[in-house]
Design a protein around this motif. Structure first.
Motif, PDB file in Angstrom:
ATOM      1  N   PHE A  33      -4.471   4.997   2.592  1.00 31.58           N
ATOM      2  CA  PHE A  33      -3.675   3.955   3.239  1.00 31.58           C
ATOM      3  C   PHE A  33      -2.587   4.499   4.170  1.00 31.58           C
ATOM      4  O   PHE A  33      -1.784   3.732   4.689  1.00 31.58           O
ATOM      5  CB  PHE A  33      -3.071   3.027   2.188  1.00 31.58           C
ATOM      6  CG  PHE A  33      -4.090   2.244   1.419  1.00 31.58           C
ATOM      7  CD1 PHE A  33      -4.959   1.389   2.073  1.00 31.58           C
ATOM      8  CD2 PHE A  33      -4.210   2.374   0.045  1.00 31.58           C
ATOM      9  CE1 PHE A  33      -5.919   0.665   1.382  1.00 31.58           C
ATOM     10  CE2 PHE A  33      -5.161   1.650  -0.668  1.00 31.58           C
ATOM     11  CZ  PHE A  33      -6.026   0.804   0.003  1.00 31.58           C
TER      12      PHE A  33
ATOM     13  N   ALA B  99       1.594   4.085   1.817  1.00 35.00           N
ATOM     14  CA  ALA B  99       1.316   4.500   3.189  1.00 35.00           C
ATOM     15  C   ALA B  99       1.606   5.972   3.431  1.00 35.00           C
ATOM     16  O   ALA B  99       1.546   6.433   4.577  1.00 35.00           O
ATOM     17  CB  ALA B  99       2.132   3.645   4.158  1.00 35.00           C
TER      18      ALA B  99
ATOM     19  N   PHE C 276       0.838  -1.194   0.000  1.00 37.05           N
ATOM     20  CA  PHE C 276       0.000   0.000   0.000  1.00 37.05           C
ATOM     21  C   PHE C 276       0.877   1.250   0.000  1.00 37.05           C
ATOM     22  O   PHE C 276       1.973   1.247   0.562  1.00 37.05           O
ATOM     23  CB  PHE C 276      -0.897   0.030   1.240  1.00 37.05           C
ATOM     24  CG  PHE C 276      -1.756  -1.185   1.421  1.00 37.05           C
ATOM     25  CD1 PHE C 276      -2.989  -1.284   0.781  1.00 37.05           C
ATOM     26  CD2 PHE C 276      -1.346  -2.239   2.224  1.00 37.05           C
ATOM     27  CE1 PHE C 276      -3.781  -2.411   0.947  1.00 37.05           C
ATOM     28  CE2 PHE C 276      -2.132  -3.367   2.398  1.00 37.05           C
ATOM     29  CZ  PHE C 276      -3.364  -3.453   1.744  1.00 37.05           C
TER      30      PHE C 276
ATOM     31  N   TRP D 185       6.179   3.381   3.848  1.00 36.92           N
ATOM     32  CA  TRP D 185       5.799   3.146   5.249  1.00 36.92           C
ATOM     33  C   TRP D 185       6.959   3.474   6.171  1.00 36.92           C
ATOM     34  O   TRP D 185       8.125   3.233   5.838  1.00 36.92           O
ATOM     35  CB  TRP D 185       5.381   1.688   5.420  1.00 36.92           C
ATOM     36  CG  TRP D 185       5.026   1.280   6.812  1.00 36.92           C
ATOM     37  CD1 TRP D 185       3.976   1.721   7.554  1.00 36.92           C
ATOM     38  CD2 TRP D 185       5.707   0.314   7.627  1.00 36.92           C
ATOM     39  NE1 TRP D 185       3.953   1.097   8.778  1.00 36.92           N
ATOM     40  CE2 TRP D 185       5.009   0.218   8.843  1.00 36.92           C
ATOM     41  CE3 TRP D 185       6.841  -0.489   7.437  1.00 36.92           C
ATOM     42  CZ2 TRP D 185       5.403  -0.633   9.872  1.00 36.92           C
ATOM     43  CZ3 TRP D 185       7.237  -1.343   8.445  1.00 36.92           C
ATOM     44  CH2 TRP D 185       6.529  -1.412   9.648  1.00 36.92           C
TER      45      TRP D 185
ATOM     46  N   ARG E 174      -5.388   0.026   6.268  1.00 33.38           N
ATOM     47  CA  ARG E 174      -4.534  -1.072   5.801  1.00 33.38           C
ATOM     48  C   ARG E 174      -4.892  -2.375   6.515  1.00 33.38           C
ATOM     49  O   ARG E 174      -4.973  -3.447   5.889  1.00 33.38           O
ATOM     50  CB  ARG E 174      -3.057  -0.740   6.042  1.00 33.38           C
ATOM     51  CG  ARG E 174      -2.561   0.493   5.301  1.00 33.38           C
ATOM     52  CD  ARG E 174      -1.033   0.546   5.303  1.00 33.38           C
ATOM     53  NE  ARG E 174      -0.469   0.506   6.632  1.00 33.38           N
ATOM     54  CZ  ARG E 174      -0.199   1.576   7.386  1.00 33.38           C
ATOM     55  NH1 ARG E 174      -0.471   2.788   6.934  1.00 33.38           N
ATOM     56  NH2 ARG E 174       0.346   1.440   8.591  1.00 33.38           N
TER      57      ARG E 174
END
Length: 519
Positions: free
Chosen positions: A295, A290, A288, A445, A301
């Motif tokens: 997300f 992030a 995803f 992320w 998520r």
């Protein structure tokens, strides 16, 4: 080598690094490899390119069929300062294919290119164990001599100072990214064009190119001796034709095949004996973006992670023989891998609760979202389950050429890739892929807790302590859901009867210099 490939796992060759067969076979070998995105080891980030550059340019170490690190350009090495310094002793009288000497200073020049702030390698994260490398990469230092790579050309030694005890560094530099290239690569486009001007450090020299194939010719100055196969043709495309058909027509001597084809080839009288199961230290996963809505919210998520029955979907995609359902980002065969289940639990009711908490009850108000992949068999099933359980309609798109570049420049909201190990270590599937700022962390992320336990794991001198830290890191990935692993290898290939040395150690790295035809 870290090698990214869109949805399809690369089935490749790996010959052992022992003594070379007699050189000079006039019968060429034709291998379907696909088309490389680049021939520059410092610029590559995909497995297909790495599988080709590994034939042209050599690094200091390599792996054998048992995943044991072996000498290559470096004949030996030693660790000092509690594992914080490694000295590579280069083989004597090394030369590039044009006869010019290959020295430790060439290694330093090649490796510094990986962390060039203006043009960093997609795999620059692998260099950050070297003292000063991160400051140089981030632009905090503009002095290349601040990077702790010291060449002693007279003695034939390369001394590397590390930020932590890192005896796995000799494993890391076995990857094609760390290959030694001649001057001009990266600055002079002609340096990578086939012909008399192409200079190699590996087993083969690029001597020809067409719209559909590359021609490699044995390097007579290769450190291990001239390869047994004088000429190899790397087929980049079959223009839509089946690789099985091309193999049957004697147009190919080695090619990967799909598990669907493998299921019937196994029973074919002619092709069955030439079918090979190819182990692969690889994982296919979905990720995803992030960094921005929706997300960037961990609840969203996690809702996607719990809404899809990933295990069932993966298991239904093939038989036990052709599909191995993932339970973590780290595939079987990686030393120290945990057997614990680090996949998000399947709980659609809790997924709907989380989605409502995030402000999208029943999917209401959820933004237009694209699931983009390089093509694969799971996309529609994911779209269907997300619609059924969460009330969200995903737009599924497939992108062929340029997919990898799209991930780098403008990552889709949801995407998928496969990763083949650069070296057999858990961090190659964790910190390298998901660490904050890591060059292969395409979803962006960031987790302070994850970064902290990864730092603890890679610095641990006690294997049990390292394993425990990696377990905590995998639990964070499970709970934060930046990615969801789906399946592991293996792959399948067809290998011509009489082609020797076509074993595989799971790293997806081709070592064609060890191939030979049986008498």
């Amino acid at each position: 080598m870290r090698r990214l490939i869109a949805l399809a796992l690369l089935a490749t060759l790996f010959a052992s690094c022992g003594s070379q067969p007699a050189a000079g076979s006039d019968r060429p070998v034709r291998i379907l490899t696909g088309e490389p995105t680049t021939l520059d080891p410092a610029a590559q980030g995909d497995a297909g390119s790495a599988a080709i550059t590994a034939q042209l340019f050599e690094s200091l170490t390599t792996f054998d069929l048992e995943l044991q690190v072996r000498p290559a350009l470096a004949g030996s090495w030693q660790f000092d300062d509690g594992g914080r310094r490694v000295t590579f002793h280069m083989r004597p009288d090394l030369a590039f294919s044009d006869g010019s000497p290959l020295r430790p200073s060439d290694v330093v020049r090649s490796w510094l290119r990986l962390i060039d702030p203006a043009h960093p390698s997609p795999l620059a994260s692998l260099v950050l164990d070297v003292k000063g490398a991160e400051d140089y990469l981030r632009g905090r230092s503009s002095d290349p001599t601040s990077v702790a790579l010291r060449a002693d050309d007279a003695a034939g030694d390369l001394v590397v100072d590390l930020v932590r005890p890192a005896t796995d560094f000799v494993n890391i530099v076995a990857g094609p990214t760390f290959a030694v290239v001649p001057r001009g690569v990266g600055s002079d486009p002609a340096a990578l064009r086939p012909g008399t001007g192409f200079v190699a450090s590996g087993g083969y020299v690029l001597t020809g190119s067409t719209d559909t194939a590359l021609t490699l010719t044995a390097n007579k100055r290769y450190w291990a001796g001239a390869p047994a196969i004088s000429k190899i043709e790397l087929v980049g495309t079959l223009n839509g034709r089946s690789p099985v058909e091309a193999f049957e027509n004697d147009e190919l001597d080695y090619t990967s095949v799909s598990s669907v084809d493998a299921s019937w080839i196994a029973y074919d009288e002619k092709l069955g004996p030439q079918l090979r199961k190819v182990g692969s230290l690889s994982v296919q996963y979905y990720g995803f973006d992030a960094t921005k809505p929706p997300f960037d919210d961990a609840r969203v998520r996690k809702a996607f992670g719990e809404a899809v029955d990933w295990r069932r979907m993966a298991a239904l995609s093939g038989s036990d023989e052709t599909v191995q359902v993932a339970n973590s980002m780290v595939p079987p065969g990686i030393p120290g891998r945990s057997d614990a289940d680090f996949l998000p639990r399947y709980d659609p009711a809790d997924a709907r609760r989380l989605l409502a908490e995030a402000g999208f009850p029943g999917g209401a108000g959820f933004p237009d979202t694209v699931l983009m992949t390089g093509g694969g068999g799971f996309d529609q099933a994911i779209v269907d389950e997300v619609k059924r359980e969460l009330g969200i309609t995903l737009r599924s798109e497939t992108m062929g050429d340029g997919y990898f570049e799209r991930l780098v420049s403008d990552v889709p909201a949801m995407w998928s890739l496969a990763w083949v190990a650069d070296y057999p270590g858990r961090n190659d599937f964790l910190g390298v892929l998901l660490g904050t700022g890591a060059s292969n962390n395409y979803g962006g992320w960031s987790s302070t807790a994850f970064d902290g336990v990864i730092a603890e794991a890679v610095s641990a001198t006690d294997p049990a302590a390292a394993a425990a830290a990696y377990d905590r890191a995998e639990a964070i990935v499970r709970d934060e859901v930046p990615v969801v692993p789906l399946v592991y290898g293996p792959g399948w290939s067809l290998s011509r009867t009489g082609l020797l040395g076509a074993g595989q150690n799971g790293l997806g790295i081709v070592r064609m210099a060890g191939l030979a035809w049986a008498d």
